[in-house]
Design an enzyme around this catalytic site. Structure first.
Site, PDB file in Angstrom:
ATOM      1  CB  CYS A  24       7.694   2.374 -58.440  1.00 12.15           C
ATOM      2  SG  CYS A  24       9.030   2.423 -59.649  1.00 12.15           S
ATOM      3  CB  CYS A  84      11.206  -4.537 -59.545  1.00 16.03           C
ATOM      4  SG  CYS A  84      11.909  -3.212 -60.556  1.00 16.03           S
ATOM      5  CB  CYS A 106      10.063  -3.709 -55.752  1.00  9.14           C
ATOM      6  SG  CYS A 106      10.213  -2.105 -54.937  1.00  9.14           S
ATOM      7  CB  CYS A 115      21.847   5.408 -49.341  1.00  9.45           C
ATOM      8  SG  CYS A 115      21.332   4.717 -50.916  1.00  9.45           S
ATOM      9  CB  CYS A 142      24.466   7.155 -51.763  1.00  8.70           C
ATOM     10  SG  CYS A 142      24.054   5.844 -52.931  1.00  8.70           S
ATOM     11  CB  CYS A 189      26.559   2.224 -55.140  1.00 13.88           C
ATOM     12  SG  CYS A 189      25.801   1.009 -54.043  1.00 13.88           S
ATOM     13  NE  ARG A 201      26.402  -0.272 -49.525  1.00 17.82           N
ATOM     14  CZ  ARG A 201      26.920   0.672 -48.736  1.00 17.82           C
ATOM     15  NH1 ARG A 201      26.600   0.709 -47.469  1.00 17.82           N
ATOM     16  NH2 ARG A 201      27.745   1.568 -49.225  1.00 17.82           N
TER      17      ARG A 201
HETATM   18  N1  SAM Z   1      13.758   2.818 -57.938  1.00 15.94           N
HETATM   19  C1  SAM Z   1      15.154   2.763 -57.880  1.00 15.94           C
HETATM   20  C2  SAM Z   1      15.730   1.592 -58.607  1.00 15.94           C
HETATM   21  O1  SAM Z   1      15.100   0.581 -58.734  1.00 15.94           O
HETATM   22  O2  SAM Z   1      16.896   1.714 -59.042  1.00 15.94           O
HETATM   23  C3  SAM Z   1      15.727   2.840 -56.489  1.00 15.94           C
HETATM   24  C4  SAM Z   1      15.161   2.053 -55.340  1.00 15.94           C
HETATM   25  S1  SAM Z   1      15.224   0.279 -55.443  1.00 15.94           S
HETATM   26  C5  SAM Z   1      14.190  -0.140 -54.100  1.00 15.94           C
HETATM   27  C6  SAM Z   1      16.878  -0.167 -55.033  1.00 15.94           C
HETATM   28  C7  SAM Z   1      17.258  -1.623 -54.985  1.00 15.94           C
HETATM   29  O3  SAM Z   1      16.763  -2.213 -53.792  1.00 15.94           O
HETATM   30  C8  SAM Z   1      16.743  -2.542 -56.076  1.00 15.94           C
HETATM   31  O4  SAM Z   1      17.476  -2.442 -57.253  1.00 15.94           O
HETATM   32  C9  SAM Z   1      16.923  -3.922 -55.443  1.00 15.94           C
HETATM   33  O5  SAM Z   1      18.183  -4.459 -55.751  1.00 15.94           O
HETATM   34  C10 SAM Z   1      16.835  -3.622 -53.943  1.00 15.94           C
HETATM   35  N2  SAM Z   1      15.593  -4.211 -53.391  1.00 15.94           N
HETATM   36  C11 SAM Z   1      14.337  -3.725 -53.520  1.00 15.94           C
HETATM   37  N3  SAM Z   1      13.444  -4.530 -52.919  1.00 15.94           N
HETATM   38  C12 SAM Z   1      14.142  -5.559 -52.395  1.00 15.94           C
HETATM   39  C13 SAM Z   1      13.768  -6.739 -51.674  1.00 15.94           C
HETATM   40  N4  SAM Z   1      12.512  -7.008 -51.388  1.00 15.94           N
HETATM   41  N5  SAM Z   1      14.757  -7.577 -51.280  1.00 15.94           N
HETATM   42  C14 SAM Z   1      16.045  -7.304 -51.567  1.00 15.94           C
HETATM   43  N6  SAM Z   1      16.451  -6.220 -52.261  1.00 15.94           N
HETATM   44  C15 SAM Z   1      15.518  -5.364 -52.675  1.00 15.94           C
HETATM   45  C1  DTB Z   2      20.500  -1.766 -52.341  1.00 18.04           C
HETATM   46  O1  DTB Z   2      21.180  -2.524 -53.072  1.00 18.04           O
HETATM   47  N1  DTB Z   2      19.721  -2.173 -51.348  1.00 18.04           N
HETATM   48  C2  DTB Z   2      19.043  -1.049 -50.735  1.00 18.04           C
HETATM   49  C3  DTB Z   2      19.638   0.166 -51.505  1.00 18.04           C
HETATM   50  N2  DTB Z   2      20.472  -0.452 -52.486  1.00 18.04           N
HETATM   51  C4  DTB Z   2      18.759   1.189 -52.051  1.00 18.04           C
HETATM   52  C5  DTB Z   2      17.583  -1.186 -50.714  1.00 18.04           C
HETATM   53  C6  DTB Z   2      17.105  -2.464 -50.053  1.00 18.04           C
HETATM   54  C7  DTB Z   2      15.611  -2.479 -50.049  1.00 18.04           C
HETATM   55  C8  DTB Z   2      15.048  -3.666 -49.334  1.00 18.04           C
HETATM   56  C9  DTB Z   2      13.576  -3.746 -49.377  1.00 18.04           C
HETATM   57  C10 DTB Z   2      12.833  -2.594 -48.797  1.00 18.04           C
HETATM   58  O2  DTB Z   2      13.145  -2.140 -47.673  1.00 18.04           O
HETATM   59  O3  DTB Z   2      11.876  -2.145 -49.432  1.00 18.04           O
HETATM   60 FE1  SF4 Z   3      10.443   0.900 -58.684  1.00 20.75          FE
HETATM   61 FE2  SF4 Z   3      10.974  -0.861 -56.760  1.00 20.75          FE
HETATM   62 FE3  SF4 Z   3      11.724  -1.371 -59.244  1.00 20.75          FE
HETATM   63 FE4  SF4 Z   3      12.971   0.609 -57.864  1.00 20.75          FE
HETATM   64  S1  SF4 Z   3      12.990  -1.566 -57.402  1.00 20.75           S
HETATM   65  S2  SF4 Z   3      12.249   0.677 -59.991  1.00 20.75           S
HETATM   66  S3  SF4 Z   3      11.236   1.355 -56.637  1.00 20.75           S
HETATM   67  S4  SF4 Z   3       9.589  -1.162 -58.542  1.00 20.75           S
END
Ligand code: SAM
Ligand code: DTB
Ligand code: SF4
Length: 339
Positions: free
Chosen positions: A57, A61, A64, A101, A132, A192, A265
């Site tokens: 990506c 973030c 992530c 989702c 979703c 959401c 949630r």
């Molecule tokens: N790329 C898209 C975005 O960022 O909107 C969708 C996927 S992203 C992984 C969705 C959400 O997962 C993020 O906004 C974050 O709140 C949550 N998330 C991602 N990595 C996480 C982590 N290591 N621990 C907790 N929540 C996480």
């Molecule tokens: C949200 O708030 N949490 C979900 C979903 N929306 C997309 C994602 C959690 C991701 C946790 C870290 C991972 O598995 O990479």
């Molecule tokens: Fe990309 Fe992860 Fe950020 Fe979503 S949360 S925009 S997948 S870097």
């Protein structure tokens, strides 16, 4: 508190902090009281996650595993075929989830990828599951196409307070996120949107995040509260065991009180919570979870464990009767056409 359980959009930071800071028993009692005004207290909605495009990506973030800037050991994968999503959706439905989702590691979806996403929405809906998506930022045209395809929910998190946000993400700003949420809401797709606890933010940042949601014209229909999953190779990998579970439960309870009709949630990070802490989250008003052995790239409690916990607590999984009836009707029509 006066007017407990009424929908308000004028919450102040001081009010939310006062809610969060009251004695724990008072807070839980208040949250449970509000919860019972609007929901069956013994029912939890379940969504299953599918990572339809993994890793690489462009965003940065800090939490992530899927950011190209973070040196993590996840497997990068191109966008899934519709057939594979269909197979995973069938498994999720079989296990009792009511919503699928689908998440993609994108800053925003491209024109080339979009038709397949629309196809996924239609196919999953056809099974009688709610849909979703979480794909990053959207433009007006994409929002319209998703609405026309029948998308039920769009997930787009604010993650934290506006003040703390630049410490976590620099490649897009808070307003970008608010704009996408607004577009989705205006188009009549359920929003959401939630955040993450445990990234080094202060108590007041958590209250401020809740204030941002609770003062929206329409509260998000679903508010995911994630507990940070610290991932090796990300800048937040060292944030292990930094969040007190009572603080996490306080945030859940406050979300329930200030957004009485939203689904709260209990999201990522459940593997680091005890069953007892999760039970307190349900008592505090959490009424949906991600259900299935995986989140996007990390582990979730196994479905069997969740079923056992639900049984111990007398919790029923919510059924989507409307979607089931619709799918049944479609199946009948198909069998008539092919007879
Ligand atoms: N790329 C898209 C975005 O960022 O909107 C969708 C996927 S992203 C992984 C969705 C959400 O997962 C993020 O906004 C974050 O709140 C949550 N998330 C991602 N990595 C996480 C982590 N290591 N621990 C907790 N929540 C996480
Ligand atoms: C949200 O708030 N949490 C979900 C979903 N929306 C997309 C994602 C959690 C991701 C946790 C870290 C991972 O598995 O990479
Ligand atoms: Fe990309 Fe992860 Fe950020 Fe979503 S949360 S925009 S997948 S870097």
């Amino acid at each position: 508190m006066q007017n407990l359980g009424q929908i308000r959009n004028d919450w102040t930071l001081e009010e939310i902090r006062a809610i969060m800071d009251q004695p724990f028993n008072d807070l839980i009692f208040q949250a449970q009281t509000v919860h019972r005004m609007h929901f069956n207290p013994n029912e939890v909605q379940t969504s299953t996650l599918v990572n339809i495009k993994s890793g690489g990506c462009a965003e940065d973030c800090a939490y992530c595993s899927q950011s190209a800037r973070n040196q993590t050991d996840i497997e990068k994968q191109h966008m899934m075929e519709v057939q594979e999503v269909l197979e995973q959706a069938l498994v999720a439905k079989e296990r009792g989830a009511t919503r699928l989702c689908m998440g993609a590691a994108w800053r925003n979806p491209t024109k080339k990828d979009f038709p397949r996403v629309l196809e996924m929405v239609k196919v999953v809906k056809g099974l009688g599951l709610e849909t979703c998506l979480t794909l990053g930022m959207l433009n007006d045209d994409q929002v319209k196409q998703l609405k026309d395809a029948g998308l039920d929910y769009y997930n787009h998190n604010l993650d934290t307070s506006e003040a703390f946000y630049p410490k976590i993400i620099t490649t897009r700003n808070y307003q970008d996120r608010l704009d996408t949420i607004d577009k989705v809401q205006q188009a009549g797709i359920n929003v959401c949107s939630g955040g993450i606890i445990g990234m080094g933010e202060q108590h007041t940042d958590r209250a401020e995040l809740l204030r941002t949601f609770a003062t929206m014209r329409h509260h998000p229909n679903s508010v995911p509260i994630n507990l940070l999953v610290p991932i090796e190779g990300t800048p937040l990998a060292h944030m292990k065991d930094k969040t007190d579970s009572f603080e996490f439960i306080r945030v859940i309870a406050a979300a329930r009180i200030v957004m009485p009709q939203s689904y709260v949630r209990l999201s990522a990070g459940r593997t680091s919570l005890t069953d007892e802490a999760q039970a307190l989250c349900f008592m505090a008003g959490a009424n949906s979870i991600f259900y299935g052995d995986r989140l996007l790239t990390t582990d979730n409690p196994e479905s069997d464990h969740d079923l056992m916990l639900f049984k111990k607590l007398g919790i029923e999984m919510q059924r989507d009767v409307k979607a089931e009836a619709k799918a049944q009707k479609m199946a009948e029509q198909i069998s008539e056409l092919t007879a």
